[in-house]
Write a protein that holds these residues in place. Sequence first.
Motif, PDB file in Angstrom:
ATOM      1  N   ARG A 132      73.511  38.731  47.843  1.00 53.55           N
ATOM      2  CA  ARG A 132      73.501  39.576  46.650  1.00 53.55           C
ATOM      3  C   ARG A 132      73.722  38.741  45.398  1.00 53.55           C
ATOM      4  NH1 ARG A 132      77.436  44.304  47.854  1.00 53.55           N
ATOM      5  NH2 ARG A 132      77.643  43.461  49.948  1.00 53.55           N
ATOM      6  N   MET A 133      74.611  37.734  45.492  1.00 47.77           N
ATOM      7  CA  MET A 133      74.838  36.855  44.344  1.00 47.77           C
ATOM      8  C   MET A 133      73.554  36.108  43.990  1.00 47.77           C
ATOM      9  SD  MET A 133      78.635  35.540  45.439  1.00 47.77           S
ATOM     10  CE  MET A 133      78.830  34.208  44.273  1.00 47.77           C
ATOM     11  N   GLN A 134      72.834  35.692  45.030  1.00 50.39           N
ATOM     12  CA  GLN A 134      71.599  34.954  44.807  1.00 50.39           C
ATOM     13  C   GLN A 134      70.578  35.849  44.103  1.00 50.39           C
ATOM     14  OE1 GLN A 134      71.284  31.619  45.630  1.00 50.39           O
ATOM     15  NE2 GLN A 134      69.499  31.874  44.297  1.00 50.39           N
ATOM     16  N   LEU A 135      70.498  37.092  44.562  1.00 54.77           N
ATOM     17  CA  LEU A 135      69.565  38.046  43.969  1.00 54.77           C
ATOM     18  C   LEU A 135      69.807  38.176  42.471  1.00 54.77           C
ATOM     19  CD1 LEU A 135      69.173  41.126  46.346  1.00 54.77           C
ATOM     20  CD2 LEU A 135      67.426  39.533  45.529  1.00 54.77           C
ATOM     21  N   VAL A 136      71.085  38.371  42.111  1.00 54.58           N
ATOM     22  CA  VAL A 136      71.459  38.510  40.706  1.00 54.58           C
ATOM     23  C   VAL A 136      71.040  37.274  39.931  1.00 54.58           C
ATOM     24  CG1 VAL A 136      73.392  38.691  39.117  1.00 54.58           C
ATOM     25  CG2 VAL A 136      73.380  40.042  41.214  1.00 54.58           C
ATOM     26  N   HIS A 155      67.641  34.609  35.994  1.00 57.12           N
ATOM     27  CA  HIS A 155      66.766  33.478  35.773  1.00 57.12           C
ATOM     28  C   HIS A 155      65.389  33.927  35.273  1.00 57.12           C
ATOM     29  CE1 HIS A 155      67.077  29.212  36.469  1.00 57.12           C
ATOM     30  NE2 HIS A 155      65.771  29.186  36.708  1.00 57.12           N
ATOM     31  N   LYS A 156      64.884  34.998  35.881  1.00 59.60           N
ATOM     32  CA  LYS A 156      63.534  35.462  35.559  1.00 59.60           C
ATOM     33  C   LYS A 156      63.477  36.081  34.163  1.00 59.60           C
ATOM     34  CE  LYS A 156      61.900  36.875  39.818  1.00 59.60           C
ATOM     35  NZ  LYS A 156      61.635  38.057  40.625  1.00 59.60           N
ATOM     36  N   GLN A 157      64.330  37.085  33.955  1.00 57.63           N
ATOM     37  CA  GLN A 157      64.295  37.803  32.674  1.00 57.63           C
ATOM     38  C   GLN A 157      65.419  37.264  31.791  1.00 57.63           C
ATOM     39  OE1 GLN A 157      65.230  41.825  33.668  1.00 57.63           O
ATOM     40  NE2 GLN A 157      63.889  41.844  35.449  1.00 57.63           N
ATOM     41  N   ASP A 158      65.092  36.456  30.800  1.00 52.92           N
ATOM     42  CA  ASP A 158      66.236  35.924  30.062  1.00 52.92           C
ATOM     43  C   ASP A 158      66.573  36.726  28.805  1.00 52.92           C
ATOM     44  OD1 ASP A 158      64.396  32.852  29.420  1.00 52.92           O
ATOM     45  OD2 ASP A 158      63.873  34.946  29.130  1.00 52.92           O
ATOM     46  N   MET A 159      66.671  38.049  28.969  1.00 57.34           N
ATOM     47  CA  MET A 159      67.243  38.873  27.905  1.00 57.34           C
ATOM     48  C   MET A 159      68.760  38.711  27.963  1.00 57.34           C
ATOM     49  SD  MET A 159      65.073  42.311  28.632  1.00 57.34           S
ATOM     50  CE  MET A 159      65.051  42.228  30.397  1.00 57.34           C
ATOM     51  N   VAL A 167      78.194  42.096  37.524  1.00 55.67           N
ATOM     52  CA  VAL A 167      77.995  42.375  38.950  1.00 55.67           C
ATOM     53  C   VAL A 167      78.252  41.108  39.767  1.00 55.67           C
ATOM     54  CG1 VAL A 167      76.335  43.109  40.682  1.00 55.67           C
ATOM     55  CG2 VAL A 167      76.297  44.138  38.402  1.00 55.67           C
ATOM     56  N   HIS A 168      77.727  40.016  39.228  1.00 56.42           N
ATOM     57  CA  HIS A 168      77.862  38.731  39.893  1.00 56.42           C
ATOM     58  C   HIS A 168      79.334  38.377  40.076  1.00 56.42           C
ATOM     59  CE1 HIS A 168      77.422  34.327  40.313  1.00 56.42           C
ATOM     60  NE2 HIS A 168      76.320  34.673  40.948  1.00 56.42           N
ATOM     61  N   LYS A 169      80.095  38.558  39.004  1.00 55.55           N
ATOM     62  CA  LYS A 169      81.533  38.241  39.050  1.00 55.55           C
ATOM     63  C   LYS A 169      82.248  39.100  40.077  1.00 55.55           C
ATOM     64  CE  LYS A 169      82.712  36.298  34.573  1.00 55.55           C
ATOM     65  NZ  LYS A 169      82.783  36.756  33.176  1.00 55.55           N
ATOM     66  N   GLN A 170      81.801  40.347  40.155  1.00 53.93           N
ATOM     67  CA  GLN A 170      82.419  41.276  41.089  1.00 53.93           C
ATOM     68  C   GLN A 170      82.202  40.803  42.535  1.00 53.93           C
ATOM     69  OE1 GLN A 170      80.982  45.095  39.982  1.00 53.93           O
ATOM     70  NE2 GLN A 170      82.159  46.159  41.585  1.00 53.93           N
ATOM     71  N   HIS A 171      80.962  40.440  42.842  1.00 53.38           N
ATOM     72  CA  HIS A 171      80.658  39.929  44.180  1.00 53.38           C
ATOM     73  C   HIS A 171      81.481  38.695  44.486  1.00 53.38           C
ATOM     74  CE1 HIS A 171      77.626  42.792  44.764  1.00 53.38           C
ATOM     75  NE2 HIS A 171      76.629  42.193  44.119  1.00 53.38           N
ATOM     76  N   SER A 172      81.541  37.838  43.504  1.00 51.97           N
ATOM     77  CA  SER A 172      82.249  36.582  43.682  1.00 51.97           C
ATOM     78  C   SER A 172      83.739  36.841  43.961  1.00 51.97           C
ATOM     79  CB  SER A 172      82.035  35.739  42.424  1.00 51.97           C
ATOM     80  OG  SER A 172      82.888  34.655  42.410  1.00 51.97           O
ATOM     81  N   ALA A 173      84.308  37.793  43.231  1.00 54.87           N
ATOM     82  CA  ALA A 173      85.723  38.125  43.436  1.00 54.87           C
ATOM     83  C   ALA A 173      85.927  38.707  44.836  1.00 54.87           C
ATOM     84  CB  ALA A 173      86.177  39.126  42.376  1.00 54.87           C
TER      85      ALA A 173
END
Lengths: 479, 479
Positions: free
Chosen positions: A25-29, A34-38, A48-54
């Motif tokens: 899931r972290m990779q997906l994020v 990476h793709k959409q750099d808005m 979300v990434h931080k949440q997964h990591s925690a």
Amino acid sequence: MTVDTTRNQDNLQASLTQVQNLLNRMQLVEDLVHKQDMPRQQLVENLVHKQHSAELSKKLDQLHPADVAYILESLPLDERLRVWDLVKADRDGDILLEVSDAVRETLIESMDREELVAAAEQLDADELADLAPDLPSQVVYEVMGGLDLKEREQLQSAMSYREDQVGGVMDFELVKIRADVTLEVVLRYLRRFEELPDHADKIFVVDDEETLVGVLPLNKLLISDPESEVSSVMARDVVTFLPDDDVGDAAQAFERYDLVSAPVVDSNYRLVGRLTVADMVDYIREESESEVLSMAGLKEEEDLFAGVLASVKNRWAWLAVNLCTAFVASRVIGAFEHSIQNLVALAALMPIVAGIGGNSGNQTITMIVRALAMGQMQLNQAWRLWRKEIGVSVINGLVWGSALGVLAWALYGSWQLGVVMTTAMTLNLVLAATMGVMIPTLMQKLGRDPALGSSVLITACTDSGGFFIFLGLATVFLM
Amino acid sequence: MTVDTTRNQDNLQASLTQVQNLLNRMQLVEDLVHKQDMPRQQLVENLVHKQHSAELSKKLDQLHPADVAYILESLPLDERLRVWDLVKADRDGDILLEVSDAVRETLIESMDREELVAAAEQLDADELADLAPDLPSQVVYEVMGGLDLKEREQLQSAMSYREDQVGGVMDFELVKIRADVTLEVVLRYLRRFEELPDHADKIFVVDDEETLVGVLPLNKLLISDPESEVSSVMARDVVTFLPDDDVGDAAQAFERYDLVSAPVVDSNYRLVGRLTVADMVDYIREESESEVLSMAGLKEEEDLFAGVLASVKNRWAWLAVNLCTAFVASRVIGAFEHSIQNLVALAALMPIVAGIGGNSGNQTITMIVRALAMGQMQLNQAWRLWRKEIGVSVINGLVWGSALGVLAWALYGSWQLGVVMTTAMTLNLVLAATMGVMIPTLMQKLGRDPALGSSVLITACTDSGGFFIFLGLATVFLM
């Protein structure tokens, strides 16, 4: 009131799957960011990434160091290092001790000097000694500087022995008592400890000079009258080891006498350390592993996810040996090219003779290597075993050789070819039996590891030998 | 006051030599009596004989059952039975438990029904269950008749599980306490025991329904205040096993968490038995043994001194498989006989292609079998590992294949032959890598032992495949 039961293998697999899911899931994020750099999108996703990591790091905190080690070993390099980054620094040392050598290398490479020093500082002297060979020497010096005199001495002692010597494996967590006190005193003394060493199933009884005079099993301590003296309860018939004893021998003694811990003494019976069954279990596992691997001509335990080049390096030595032996076999055939030209059936039949010889030789050599490793075979018995193997191979040669002889006759319409086939097979099996006993026995006599590349060596003999015997007989009797 | 230290491996070898010497001297006397049949001479010699025999039986009495087992395993059949006769009857049971399966068979065959019953009666229910499959059923019934109800239930329970299930390995020596008593009470309770079970490093805490609520490590019991309640000191985070768990998984848990003993519970957490590290050590040793043996196509651990016929039987199955695969490889060559007739160099070069492929495939399969056995590889990772192995084999193929290609060119003066050689080797190594990953993965998926005959199977692929690739390419491009 219920027990928090840890149902192991299932639980561990579940943990691994959980970790892999979180990583995915972290990779997906990350891919998304990476793709959409808005910038806005990035921010939300990062949360979300931080949440997964925690979540992942919480999960890792709950696991036993050995379980974290297992997960690290089961992950490919990039994911492994990502997980390793999330492990709390104060657990690094314990986990480094648990992982396999190959994986440990990849983890240590990813750490800087300070991280390594911090990890090493948490370890006991004997644990540090295990890790030291893999650490940069600067780190080892820095950690040594922080040790007190006794610990430094222990570290130096442990490092002065090889990994396969008792002195290189023993620990220094010794609970010592005198023989002339009562058990009541011992019980009171023990209550002053914050905790007893792992696997302490006995206390060591020493005299004023630290000489071992007996051991007091905790079981005995618990069932005996507290008024009795230690000397009347302790066991005097103790299995002890010397620091330069072979760990393999010690492991066999642990297995044979069902030991949990045992004292290590110097040549004056002064107590210097302790062996535990946990170390012996690790040793037995590693030893059997290295036997399997070295028979196949693999240099060492390989990180399953090692890079291609590391794997090539681990395997090329025996492949090169095999190349030379295959070349020799090829030259043997080359010498009989004229016969093959005359009777091309020989080319089709010769690999059967060589192949069956190789298989049978591998069976013999596996059994002998095993018996030598277990100390069940003395070198002076090689003669007797050889005679038995000859018996086996003559029977196999006559039975299977005749079957193939008949087949060759049926296929090529020449009974003479059949007879040559049967004879060649019997002779090659006898050669296989002889080399299967001789190679490991000789290796052992020369002080080498009898398992080392044994499979490659026996196959070399049965290939060249098989071709020579078969083509030679054919040339003499059929040409 | 000194310790009777038993320096193991050396001592054991010395004991073995002593036994062998005594046996030799007894044999000498017998030979002498046999040759010269003067009655007087015979009498004198018989006295000497009796003396040796008495000395031998005294020596055996002093040895640990495991050591006697070791000596029995190291002796050829006739000497083994002679020593077995001299072992005191009340030790027969313990020693039968210690010897290897193959040797146990020879010993049991030499005993009559009464001797077997006497030996079996000395054993605990769980030990009896281990021995039962090897005993004549009449003996088992007779011994069962002498058991009390509880023991008979235990025996039946133990016998209802397979040897590789926790229920077939666990013992029933459980020391149980309640959670609501003080440690002082526990200490007093333990003093009523004559001895505690082997490897008791913890006591099991249960409630009124025998449900496990925790464990009290003896170490904790010893260092804690005797006034505290068990419930405040005991560990609730317990590693438990179910009777139908796999012993291999349990052994890995023991290794991972450094356990000495662990409770076995039923699905309602009711305490039903106990596992100890001694059983796990035995299992790990046997498991690694059977892995090595089954890779080489040996059916089971072989009595080193087994008769020739027993050995033939143990090995013939995989030899027969090998014979079939060798025949297939031979037919592959047969299909290209025309090409070989045209270019006899092919016959000399083809075993190199096949041989290197076999060696490389064996390296791959050994690694994969190991990783599967250790639970370090999940089936869904096969794909990733395959890609890595392909990388390794392409590099090896190009490097070593080119070397051999140049050699073939130099030997036979045809650069085209060199190119065919290099290409064939690379392709066969790719085949070896593919099959090396696929065979054990498939075996595992089908619920079979991935080690079983893996060496024979991979060699079959690389032989037939190597011949086909090399001769096929040669036929297409050189003819």
